[in-house]
Design an enzyme around this catalytic site. Structure first.
Site, mmCIF file in Angstrom:
data_model
loop_
_atom_site.group_PDB
_atom_site.id
_atom_site.type_symbol
_atom_site.label_atom_id
_atom_site.label_comp_id
_atom_site.label_asym_id
_atom_site.label_seq_id
_atom_site.Cartn_x
_atom_site.Cartn_y
_atom_site.Cartn_z
ATOM 1 N N PHE A 9 0.811 -1.031 -0.013
ATOM 2 C CA PHE A 9 0.148 0.089 -0.026
ATOM 3 C C PHE A 9 1.033 1.401 0.090
ATOM 4 C CE2 PHE A 9 -4.089 2.255 1.754
ATOM 5 C CZ PHE A 9 -4.528 1.991 0.586
ATOM 6 N N LYS A 118 8.685 -6.222 -10.209
ATOM 7 C CA LYS A 118 9.504 -6.821 -10.971
ATOM 8 C C LYS A 118 10.094 -7.956 -10.330
ATOM 9 C CE LYS A 118 11.617 -2.593 -11.899
ATOM 10 N NZ LYS A 118 10.753 -1.731 -11.534
ATOM 11 N N GLU A 142 1.671 -6.332 -16.726
ATOM 12 C CA GLU A 142 1.780 -5.183 -17.602
ATOM 13 C C GLU A 142 2.426 -3.994 -16.989
ATOM 14 O OE1 GLU A 142 0.473 -4.767 -21.175
ATOM 15 O OE2 GLU A 142 1.845 -3.458 -20.697
ATOM 16 N N GLY A 147 5.648 1.181 -17.250
ATOM 17 C CA GLY A 147 4.429 1.989 -16.639
ATOM 18 C C GLY A 147 3.307 1.926 -17.331
ATOM 19 N N GLY A 200 12.333 14.921 -7.696
ATOM 20 C CA GLY A 200 11.854 13.665 -7.363
ATOM 21 C C GLY A 200 11.946 12.796 -8.364
ATOM 22 N N GLU A 203 16.180 8.927 -7.187
ATOM 23 C CA GLU A 203 16.271 8.592 -5.958
ATOM 24 C C GLU A 203 17.533 9.433 -5.243
ATOM 25 O OE1 GLU A 203 14.219 5.986 -4.313
ATOM 26 O OE2 GLU A 203 13.109 5.560 -6.082
ATOM 27 N N ASP A 214 17.430 -1.420 -13.088
ATOM 28 C CA ASP A 214 16.133 -1.313 -13.466
ATOM 29 C C ASP A 214 15.843 -1.740 -14.905
ATOM 30 O OD1 ASP A 214 13.178 -0.466 -12.750
ATOM 31 O OD2 ASP A 214 13.732 1.107 -14.318
ATOM 32 N N LYS A 218 13.846 -5.027 -16.416
ATOM 33 C CA LYS A 218 12.538 -5.062 -17.187
ATOM 34 C C LYS A 218 12.984 -5.896 -18.491
ATOM 35 C CE LYS A 218 10.974 -0.711 -15.293
ATOM 36 N NZ LYS A 218 11.277 0.612 -15.438
#
Lengths: 330, 166
Positions: A9, A118, A142, A147, A200, A203, A214, A218
């Site tokens: 969450f 992922k 998906e 995204g 932002g 990171e 990353d 993917k």
């Protein structure tokens, strides 16, 4: 009545809850009646077989930074009756946990899974796909790649019957932001990175993005799920963007090129890598900002290009909701 | 320059040497020797295709010398470098022996560095170079790129490859 459980969450989980709340009526017309019977985070959760009040759950989470303690995700999986889990816990590409256990336990029980995580797919895609098959459950992911940019279902459904020769894409919005800003402003990598952190977009520790980790994760998901390969994260040849200089853009531009971090899988050529590449400035992959893009090379359809927003809670929620609709469309 | 000479040799020992000996005498570097045994002539001579790297000015003398050795020179042509691509190098390009980096491509005989544009911002700062490589065909171009990548890995130079070889 579709019974949904949301595991995780954070930004994505909350984004999904908001969409389920605000678009309730239009979603009902698409998939029929649904309710969320559990929402959990790393510390606790809320369970209600009659339907969790999502507005209240969001309010509690925002006020207390956590959901009420006393319940674990595994308790929910073991004891609650539900049809589909939305697994949006934090990604860990080394061991895939806690998402891997959540997904495995759900699939074992024939519960459908929709995930943006992922980690579990990078670590164990083929095992999870087998497990889903054996238990007549569906694993939808998906949201793990690109995204809001459609690619997984695009290839699986709309390009079904095509052989996929290669996929080349920009799969990390942070790197693309940094490179396209360096191109425009002729500033150093460090200066633009500082700007990206302030906005932002990057990171505090940007390693995961700027070293291509990353994007490589993917790429592994794409190779295994869309091209029938069986590759691991360590199989990806990987070069990040930290050594790129502003002069590199000037020299490249003289010849009509820009530089972007490209993830590429090409089965015939045996290529599986993430690295900065020279892109002709008029090429569809020469995109700017935090966008993602992918060029899919196929036998029948030729080249197909998609571009879209690669991150953000609403954008990720878009991908998750589209999976949910795909599962339950009336 | 890179040239290909096709000679016709009798199928006897020592014939090939007659064709090759002048090449070293004129400072040529033999890249490949290919016996076209499937194209044997009516007079039972074997065509042999020899590819060499040699100073352009010495080509005519070389051909003359091979003929003087009693070898039939059927044809000779400059090899055209048909596949070309540009790559970007970032790092200490000059101080890691740029001559050596280029030579590792040029000495292959099938590829050459044909253009280079270097930008050096400040002393001790990494420089950037756009290197254009030509090769005899796309397969050879890929091999040249691999050689360049390996060389640059040794020298801690970042290589940015093009998205596609055009």
């Amino acid at each position: 009545m579709i019974k949904i459980a949301i595991f995780g969450f954070g930004a994505v989980g909350q984004g999904v809850a908001e969409v389920l709340l605000t678009k309730r009526d239009s979603l009902r017309r698409l998939i029929g009646d649904f309710k969320v019977v559990a929402v959990t985070d790393s510390r606790g959760g809320i369970v209600d077989e009659n339907g969790v009040d999502l507005a209240k759950a969001l309010e509690i989470k925002r006020k207390n930074k956590r959901l009420p303690e006393g319940i674990t995700t595994l308790d929910v999986i073991e004891s609650l009756d539900f049809d589909v889990c939305i697994e949006v816990t934090v990604t860990n590409i080394e061991h895939g946990e806690p998402g891997l256990t959540h997904i495995r336990e759900c699939l074992k029980r024939g519960i459908n899974v929709v995930t943006s995580n992922k980690g579990p797919l990078v670590v164990a895609y083929s095992k999870l796909a087998d497990l889903a098959d054996r238990n007549d459950a569906k694993l939808m992911f998906e949201a793990t790649v690109g995204g809001a940019m459609p690619i997984i279902k695009l290839v699986k459904n709309d390009l079904a019957g095509n052989e996929i020769y290669a996929i080349k894409g920009i799969l990390n919005g942070t790197c693309n932001y940094i490179l396209s800003r360096m191109e425009k402003e002729k500033l150093s990598y460090d200066q633009i990175l500082a700007e990206a952190k302030e906005l932002g977009i990057a990171e505090a520790d940007p390693t995961y993005d700027v070293e291509g980790i990353d994007a490589a994760a993917k790429l592994v998901i794409i190779a295994n799920s869309l091209m029938g390969m069986n590759v691991k994260f360590d199989d990806v040849e990987r070069v990040g963007i930290t050594k790129i200089t502003p002069e590199a853009f000037e020299v490249a531009m003289d010849k009509g090129y820009t530089i972007r971090l490209i993830a590429e899988v090409d089965r015939a050529e045996g290529v599986l890598r993430v690295s900065p590449r020279l892109i002709p400035i008029q090429h569809p992959l020469a995109i700017s900002g935090t966008l993602n893009a992918a060029l899919i090379k196929t036998d029948l359809a030729g080249d197909v290009v998609v571009v879209g927003k690669g991150a953000g809670s609403k954008e990720t929620a878009s991908a998750i909701v589209s999976d949910l609709v795909e599962l339950y469309r009336c | 320059m890179l040239i290909t000479i096709v000679v016709e040799l009798k199928d006897q020992p020592g014939q090939l040497l007659k064709a090759l000996e002048p090449i070293s005498r004129f400072g040529g570097n033999i890249v490949s020797v290919y016996h076209q045994r499937d194209k044997i002539t009516p007079l039972k001579r074997i065509p042999v295709e020899i590819t060499i790297q040699i100073d352009e000015k010495r080509v005519n003398d070389l051909i003359e010398a091979i003929r003087k050795n009693g070898v039939i020179v059927r044809s000779y042509n400059e090899v055209r470098l048909t596949a070309t691509t540009s790559l970007l190098l970032i790092g200490h390009i000059i101080h890691t022996d740029l001559g050596d980096t280029i030579n590792r491509i040029d000495s292959t005989g099938f590829a050459e560095v044909v253009d280079m544009h270097i930008s050096m911002p400040q002393l001790n700062q990494p420089s950037t170079a756009m290197v254009t490589i030509s090769a005899t065909n796309e397969e050879k171009l890929k091999r040249a790129i691999e050689i360049l990548k390996n060389t640059c890995r040794e020298k801690d130079i970042t290589v940015i490859e093009p998205l596609e070889l055009q």
